[in-house]
Design an enzyme around this catalytic site. Structure first.
Site, short mmCIF file in Angstrom:
data_model
loop_
_atom_site.label_atom_id
_atom_site.label_comp_id
_atom_site.label_asym_id
_atom_site.label_seq_id
_atom_site.Cartn_x
_atom_site.Cartn_y
_atom_site.Cartn_z
N GLY A 123 4.17 -0.15 2.60
CA GLY A 123 5.08 0.87 3.04
C GLY A 123 6.02 1.27 2.18
O GLY A 123 7.00 1.97 2.25
N SER A 124 5.70 1.11 0.62
CA SER A 124 6.55 1.89 -0.24
C SER A 124 6.66 3.36 -0.02
O SER A 124 8.01 3.89 -0.15
CB SER A 124 6.30 1.52 -1.63
OG SER A 124 5.34 2.13 -1.90
N MET A 150 -5.17 2.36 6.02
CA MET A 150 -6.47 1.74 5.42
C MET A 150 -7.79 2.05 6.34
O MET A 150 -8.83 1.71 6.16
CB MET A 150 -6.25 0.53 5.00
CG MET A 150 -5.31 0.05 4.01
SD MET A 150 -5.80 1.32 2.66
CE MET A 150 -7.16 0.70 1.75
N LEU A 192 -10.24 7.82 9.66
CA LEU A 192 -9.94 8.66 10.82
C LEU A 192 -11.30 9.28 11.54
O LEU A 192 -12.30 9.72 10.55
CB LEU A 192 -9.12 9.82 10.78
CG LEU A 192 -7.52 9.47 10.16
CD1 LEU A 192 -6.97 10.54 9.85
CD2 LEU A 192 -6.98 8.66 11.13
N HIS A 250 -3.16 9.60 -2.20
CA HIS A 250 -4.32 9.03 -2.82
C HIS A 250 -4.09 8.64 -4.25
O HIS A 250 -3.87 9.31 -5.11
CB HIS A 250 -5.76 9.53 -2.70
CG HIS A 250 -6.79 8.85 -3.17
ND1 HIS A 250 -7.63 7.81 -2.40
CD2 HIS A 250 -7.57 9.05 -4.15
CE1 HIS A 250 -8.32 7.52 -3.37
NE2 HIS A 250 -8.41 8.21 -4.27
N GLU A 274 -12.51 16.08 7.22
CA GLU A 274 -13.75 15.18 7.68
C GLU A 274 -14.17 14.56 6.39
O GLU A 274 -14.98 13.44 6.67
CB GLU A 274 -14.79 15.73 8.47
CG GLU A 274 -14.69 16.11 10.03
CD GLU A 274 -13.94 17.36 10.29
OE1 GLU A 274 -13.48 18.13 9.16
OE2 GLU A 274 -14.02 17.82 11.47
N ASP A 305 -11.19 11.44 1.68
CA ASP A 305 -10.07 11.95 0.47
C ASP A 305 -10.60 13.30 -0.06
O ASP A 305 -10.60 13.61 -1.26
CB ASP A 305 -10.31 10.90 -0.57
CG ASP A 305 -9.86 9.64 -0.25
OD1 ASP A 305 -8.65 9.52 0.58
OD2 ASP A 305 -10.26 8.50 -0.70
C1 GRF Z 1 -0.79 4.34 -2.21
O1 GRF Z 1 -1.10 3.84 -3.45
C2 GRF Z 1 -1.29 5.34 -1.64
O2 GRF Z 1 -1.89 5.99 -2.64
C3 GRF Z 1 -2.52 4.71 -1.10
O3 GRF Z 1 -1.93 3.53 -0.66
C4 GRF Z 1 -1.02 2.91 -1.28
C5 GRF Z 1 -0.10 2.48 -0.20
O4 GRF Z 1 1.11 2.22 -0.87
N1 GRF Z 1 -3.42 5.52 -0.27
P1 GRF Z 1 2.23 1.74 -0.17
O5 GRF Z 1 2.02 1.09 1.14
O6 GRF Z 1 3.03 3.05 0.63
O7 GRF Z 1 3.15 0.86 -0.72
#
Ligand code: GRF
Length: 204
Positions: free
Chosen positions: A14-15, A93, A96, A112, A145, A148
């Site tokens: 969640g950073s 993760m 969808l 991404h 769809e 990425d």
């Molecule tokens: C990030 O590197 C983002 O690019 C990818 O997942 C990671 C999530 O990091 N989709 P965080 O949970 O926001 O720290």
């Protein structure tokens, strides 16, 4: 300029969620995070959202649903119920379902950890290291769809160093993520854009 009501969907550390919440609180990013949805009960993102006082913080457990479509339908109903205009994926993760993407077309944003279209998929940082690229980075894009694969809103580049590990490269990429994600959301609210083919054309 009124702010956008958004939901953040996250699965892990969640950073990026934290950076967006901090930017909102500091008045640097005109968004109102109304809802955080998480598919993992132990995700740090849930604690971050609760500590920041997000009004609705919900763990939606995939085990309670028969399939992806039903899970996504529950999430979609929550997003509508709480009036979320945009859905911001931040380390979410789950892939969808196409019904979900269709329902919110043009309103789902993802970050991404690679310079797309290189290294799509869940192992982007490892794949870039293994391939031997000398630069990588991150991409903010609209979700369609294709995994990425949606139109690109912003990218930032970092060098890949000879002694990089997955963690050191990911940490360098995340420093850029934490700059471009809130900055792109701000730009989306304040400038807006049109899409020509695959190209995002900013309005200012
Ligand atoms: C990030 O590197 C983002 O690019 C990818 O997942 C990671 C999530 O990091 N989709 P965080 O949970 O926001 O720290």
């Amino acid at each position: 300029m009124s702010s956008k009501s958004i939901a953040v969907m996250a699965s892990g550390r969640g950073s990026n969620l934290k950076i967006i919440l901090d930017a909102e609180a500091a008045g640097h990013c005109p968004v109102d995070v109304r809802l955080v949805i998480c598919d993992k009960a132990d995700a740090k993102a849930l604690d971050i959202a609760r500590q920041a006082g997000v009004p609705h913080v919900i763990h939606v457990n995939p085990k309670d649903y028969e399939n992806r479509e039903q899970y996504d339908a529950e999430c979609a109903d929550l997003l509508d119920k709480h009036g979320c205009q945009w859905i911001v994926l931040a380390g979410y993760m789950r892939i969808l379902s196409s019904a979900f993407v269709r329902r919110f077309r043009g309103r789902i944003i993802n970050i991404h950890p690679s310079i797309l279209p290189a290294f799509a998929g869940a192992k982007a940082v490892e794949d870039a290291l293994e391939y031997g690229v000398k630069a990588s980075g991150c991409t903010v894009h609209l979700v369609d769809e294709v995994l990425d694969g949606g139109p690109i809103l912003a990218q930032a580049i970092v060098p890949v160093l000879d002694d990089d590990t997955r963690d050191s490269l990911h940490a360098r990429i995340q420093r850029e993520e934490h700059i471009i994600y809130p900055a792109t959301l701000k730009r989306m609210v304040e400038e807006g854009f049109t899409i020509k083919g695959r190209r995002v054309i900013w309005s200012k």
